[in-house]
Design a protein around this motif. Structure first.
Motif, PDB file in Angstrom:
ATOM      1  N   ARG A  27       0.841  -1.211   0.000  1.00  0.00           N
ATOM      2  CA  ARG A  27       0.000   0.000   0.000  1.00  0.00           C
ATOM      3  C   ARG A  27       0.868   1.250   0.000  1.00  0.00           C
ATOM      4  O   ARG A  27       0.582   2.239  -0.670  1.00  0.00           O
ATOM      5  CB  ARG A  27      -0.881   0.049   1.256  1.00  0.00           C
ATOM      6  N   GLU A  38       2.557   1.817  -3.231  1.00  0.00           N
ATOM      7  CA  GLU A  38       1.511   2.263  -4.161  1.00  0.00           C
ATOM      8  C   GLU A  38       1.258   3.766  -4.018  1.00  0.00           C
ATOM      9  O   GLU A  38       1.245   4.513  -5.004  1.00  0.00           O
ATOM     10  CB  GLU A  38       0.220   1.478  -3.859  1.00  0.00           C
ATOM     11  N   TYR A  56      -0.954  -4.931 -10.627  1.00  0.00           N
ATOM     12  CA  TYR A  56      -1.342  -4.016 -11.705  1.00  0.00           C
ATOM     13  C   TYR A  56      -1.208  -4.627 -13.094  1.00  0.00           C
ATOM     14  O   TYR A  56      -1.441  -3.953 -14.083  1.00  0.00           O
ATOM     15  CB  TYR A  56      -0.534  -2.711 -11.614  1.00  0.00           C
ATOM     16  N   ARG A  78      -3.963  -4.168 -15.755  1.00  0.00           N
ATOM     17  CA  ARG A  78      -4.861  -3.092 -15.327  1.00  0.00           C
ATOM     18  C   ARG A  78      -4.718  -1.877 -16.247  1.00  0.00           C
ATOM     19  O   ARG A  78      -3.909  -1.895 -17.179  1.00  0.00           O
ATOM     20  CB  ARG A  78      -4.557  -2.674 -13.869  1.00  0.00           C
ATOM     21  N   GLU A 113      -9.905   3.630 -14.834  1.00  0.00           N
ATOM     22  CA  GLU A 113      -8.711   3.584 -13.996  1.00  0.00           C
ATOM     23  C   GLU A 113      -7.598   4.441 -14.615  1.00  0.00           C
ATOM     24  O   GLU A 113      -6.987   5.272 -13.935  1.00  0.00           O
ATOM     25  CB  GLU A 113      -8.255   2.123 -13.890  1.00  0.00           C
ATOM     26  N   ARG A 139     -14.089   1.344  -7.680  1.00  0.00           N
ATOM     27  CA  ARG A 139     -14.051   1.859  -6.319  1.00  0.00           C
ATOM     28  C   ARG A 139     -13.867   0.703  -5.331  1.00  0.00           C
ATOM     29  O   ARG A 139     -13.099   0.790  -4.378  1.00  0.00           O
ATOM     30  CB  ARG A 139     -15.363   2.576  -6.032  1.00  0.00           C
ATOM     31  N   ARG A 186     -12.549  -2.157  -5.985  1.00  0.00           N
ATOM     32  CA  ARG A 186     -11.221  -2.739  -6.170  1.00  0.00           C
ATOM     33  C   ARG A 186     -10.170  -2.021  -5.328  1.00  0.00           C
ATOM     34  O   ARG A 186      -9.230  -2.635  -4.843  1.00  0.00           O
ATOM     35  CB  ARG A 186     -10.836  -2.655  -7.650  1.00  0.00           C
ATOM     36  N   TYR A 187     -10.333  -0.724  -5.165  1.00  0.00           N
ATOM     37  CA  TYR A 187      -9.306   0.051  -4.453  1.00  0.00           C
ATOM     38  C   TYR A 187      -9.611   0.245  -2.971  1.00  0.00           C
ATOM     39  O   TYR A 187      -8.892   0.964  -2.288  1.00  0.00           O
ATOM     40  CB  TYR A 187      -9.083   1.400  -5.153  1.00  0.00           C
ATOM     41  N   ARG A 201      -6.766   0.001  -0.303  1.00  0.00           N
ATOM     42  CA  ARG A 201      -5.462   0.067  -0.963  1.00  0.00           C
ATOM     43  C   ARG A 201      -4.740   1.360  -0.561  1.00  0.00           C
ATOM     44  O   ARG A 201      -5.271   2.175   0.190  1.00  0.00           O
ATOM     45  CB  ARG A 201      -5.632   0.013  -2.486  1.00  0.00           C
ATOM     46  N   ARG A 226      -7.099   5.508  -3.214  1.00  0.00           N
ATOM     47  CA  ARG A 226      -8.536   5.235  -3.220  1.00  0.00           C
ATOM     48  C   ARG A 226      -9.226   6.013  -4.323  1.00  0.00           C
ATOM     49  O   ARG A 226      -8.736   7.054  -4.764  1.00  0.00           O
ATOM     50  CB  ARG A 226      -9.148   5.645  -1.869  1.00  0.00           C
ATOM     51  N   VAL A 245      -8.549   9.860  -7.977  1.00  0.00           N
ATOM     52  CA  VAL A 245      -7.776   8.906  -7.181  1.00  0.00           C
ATOM     53  C   VAL A 245      -6.939   9.725  -6.211  1.00  0.00           C
ATOM     54  O   VAL A 245      -6.302  10.702  -6.600  1.00  0.00           O
ATOM     55  CB  VAL A 245      -6.864   8.028  -8.070  1.00  0.00           C
TER      56      VAL A 245
END
Lengths: 260, 221, 221
Positions: free
Chosen positions: B26, B29, B65, B68, C29, C62, C64-65, C68, C71, C81
């Protein structure tokens, strides 16, 4: 009940310091409500239950002390002080049944509402500023990608454009610039030359129309121009004493002869 | 993820234990997302809590990813998040710019509309000037005009007519709805002054009868 | 006639079917990751292939994240994001020096947010003090507030409302999510309650006039 306590007796050191601070920091306050709010806080009571009377007294006392300290007071403070003094007197005196307008209680209640609302906004502002802030708590994409603008051109024209364009083309000839038509004009100079030459041969009275040049009598346009020019020339010659003019009546033919 | 229990097993490390690898992922990221430049492993390590292993976190993150809309890519010896190459088209925005049609084009279009079917030579005769190829091409491309039948005269020249697209564009049922010269004059359209606009619209309607006559003159077949 | 276009539209859709939702999710995304500013649904739609439904794709994205490092957040009618707030400690390097807002500006901002649309005179009434032009200017310049519709009262004063930028700044989905909004409303503290009595009305009107001049100053171009 705290609102019935004598404020000046129960004042703690901290309260007194705060009151002093008010005077010193008077510039830090923005206005009457602001100050009232601060004062009301020193009463440590629910804003809805504050004693407007006490508040008014504190405020007036503050303004007095501040004046004594020769601190410049904004007009706002004095207006509010005057208003509170009025409110105080209204609250102390029994209500006058004849008096018009809102009662002192209404005014006091409204003041309490204003203070409560301001306090609520202060707290809301603090809560707002404490939220997750962009650039402090959350972050946007560091390398943002530019969105490339692709330009597509469309052309437009209105029906009006179209019709005007067509009208312009079709009527182009009608809009020729005005040019003086010299071929059908007989000038006065020409008429003078002609008559000066002819007058010597004319013995007696002869009609003006007989002096019109050849080829200028058939076409009405040419005839009009030649007649006007010949008439003007005859007037000029009469003025110079070269000829005499005669007309029997209005609209009757004009005759001329050489002056002797 | 499988390594997680192993790490917490060691008692000594629990006090200053590095965050679980999922948490480290995280962090990497967020760092890669927010950074204005690609970030080196060393820098990630410096910014993350003690004991973190950004290299390992990156392995997980990269996998996450895969496929993605954005990917974790290596840029030199640093790392960054980038748009998947197949989605580059999304980074374009088409803006439509409207421009006024040139005077030559409007006149040519007007002549075609009023005289269709009309040859290029006829257009030139009416306009009094040559019609450039570009003007005709532009009108053809806009699909406001199209080729009509060839004229049965020597050389069999092509003719031009207006299209349905043109009629739609100008809200006309047919080209015969175009006002005639008389009507144009009545509407003040023959004035060299610029039109006042809406006011003349009323006039036009009143003169419909005259327009009819006007048009029949224009549409000699 | 009316059914015809519909039919052709349907045909077109089958011919150029929208990409599968998973693919649409990738697209959203990519678009959101690429932008530092929140992106409106409309803009996503314009940039994505015909027939895409970014709103639906966003629901998936939304989710999916969730949890994380970054967001997907809603900002007014736009999406962005943003890094998870708990990871702010990693971002010291990214932190931009915060422009310290004056107490006047903070209070004015809060009043506009909670009372919007609100006129300058109303702000002054609530704060009990004149709002300096600089304060409003600063908030406008930061793009945290903007002009709303003019109030349909005598003098037609301008109103102020908060912007999407404001929502983004304070991690708010909409102005309805302002902290304590419901409670304040329930307590009647967001009502506009005029000073009782005729005498005071005059005062208010006088104030309004002053505000008027102040506002017209704001509109000098």
């Amino acid at each position: 009940m705290s609102d019935t306590e004598n404020l000046f007796d129960s004042q703690t050191v901290a309260d007194r310091l705060q009151a002093e601070a008010l005077i010193v920091d008077v510039d830090g306050f923005e206005g009457p409500l602001d100050l009232l709010l601060t004062l009301s806080r020193s009463q440590k009571v629910d804003l809805r239950k504050i004693s407007v009377l006490q508040l008014a007294e504190q405020y007036l006392a503050f303004v007095d002390r501040a004046k004594a300290l020769r601190i410049e007071l904004a007009a706002d403070y004095l207006v509010m002080a005057a208003w509170l003094a009025f409110l105080k007197s209204r609250l102390l005196l029994p209500p006058d049944p004849e008096a018009e307008g809102p009662s002192a209680e209404d005014l006091a209640e409204h003041l309490a509402f204003q203070l409560e609302r301001l306090q609520a906004m202060r707290e809301a502002a603090a809560q707002l500023m404490a939220r997750d802030r962009l650039g402090r708590d959350t972050f946007a994409r560091g390398i943002s990608e530019e969105v490339e603008r692709v330009r597509k051109v469309t052309y437009s024209a209105s029906l009006m454009d179209l019709m005007q364009a067509y009208a312009r083309i079709r009527t182009r000839d009608e809009f020729r610039p005005y040019a003086f038509d010299r071929t059908n004009v007989f000038t006065m100079e020409e008429a003078l030359d002609r008559m000066r030459g002819l007058i010597g041969f004319a013995g007696g009275w002869s009609e003006l129309t007989t002096f019109l040049p050849d080829g200028w009598t058939a076409d009405p346009k040419r005839r009009r121009s030649a007649t006007a020019a010949t008439f003007a020339a005859s007037l000029e010659m009469a003025k110079q004493g070269q000829i005499e003019l005669r007309q029997s009546d209005t609209f009757q033919p004009i005759s001329i002869r050489k002056k002797t | 993820m499988n390594d997680e229990p192993e790490q917490t097993e060691e008692k000594e490390e629990t006090l200053f234990a590095a965050p679980p690898i999922a948490e480290q992922e995280r962090m990497v990221e967020a760092i890669l997302f927010a950074s204005a430049e690609p970030v080196r492993l060393r820098e990630m390590e410096e910014r993350m809590p003690h004991g973190c292993d950004p290299a390992e976190a990156l392995v997980h993150l990269r996998k996450r990813y895969e496929g993605r809309g954005v990917r974790v890519v290596k840029v030199g010896d640093a790392w960054a998040v980038r748009t998947a190459p197949d989605l580059a088209f999304l980074m374009q925005k088409e803006t439509v710019e409207e421009r006024k049609l040139s005077r030559a084009a409007v006149e040519t279009l007007a002549i075609i509309a009023y005289h269709q079917p009309v040859t290029r030579a006829e257009i030139e005769e009416i306009r009094g000037v040559a019609v450039s190829r570009g003007t005709i091409d532009q009108l053809l491309e806009m699909e406001w005009i199209r080729f009509g039948r060839r004229r049965m005269t020597p050389g069999r020249p092509v003719t031009f007519v207006v299209t349905q697209e043109f009629l739609d564009q100008f809200s006309l049922e047919s080209a015969r709805d175009l006002p005639g010269l008389k009507e144009l004059r009545a509407a003040g359209l023959l004035d060299s002054r610029p039109l006042p606009g809406a006011g003349s619209d009323d006039d036009e309607e009143g003169e419909e009868d005259e327009a009819q006559t006007g048009q029949s003159e224009l549409f000699e077949d």
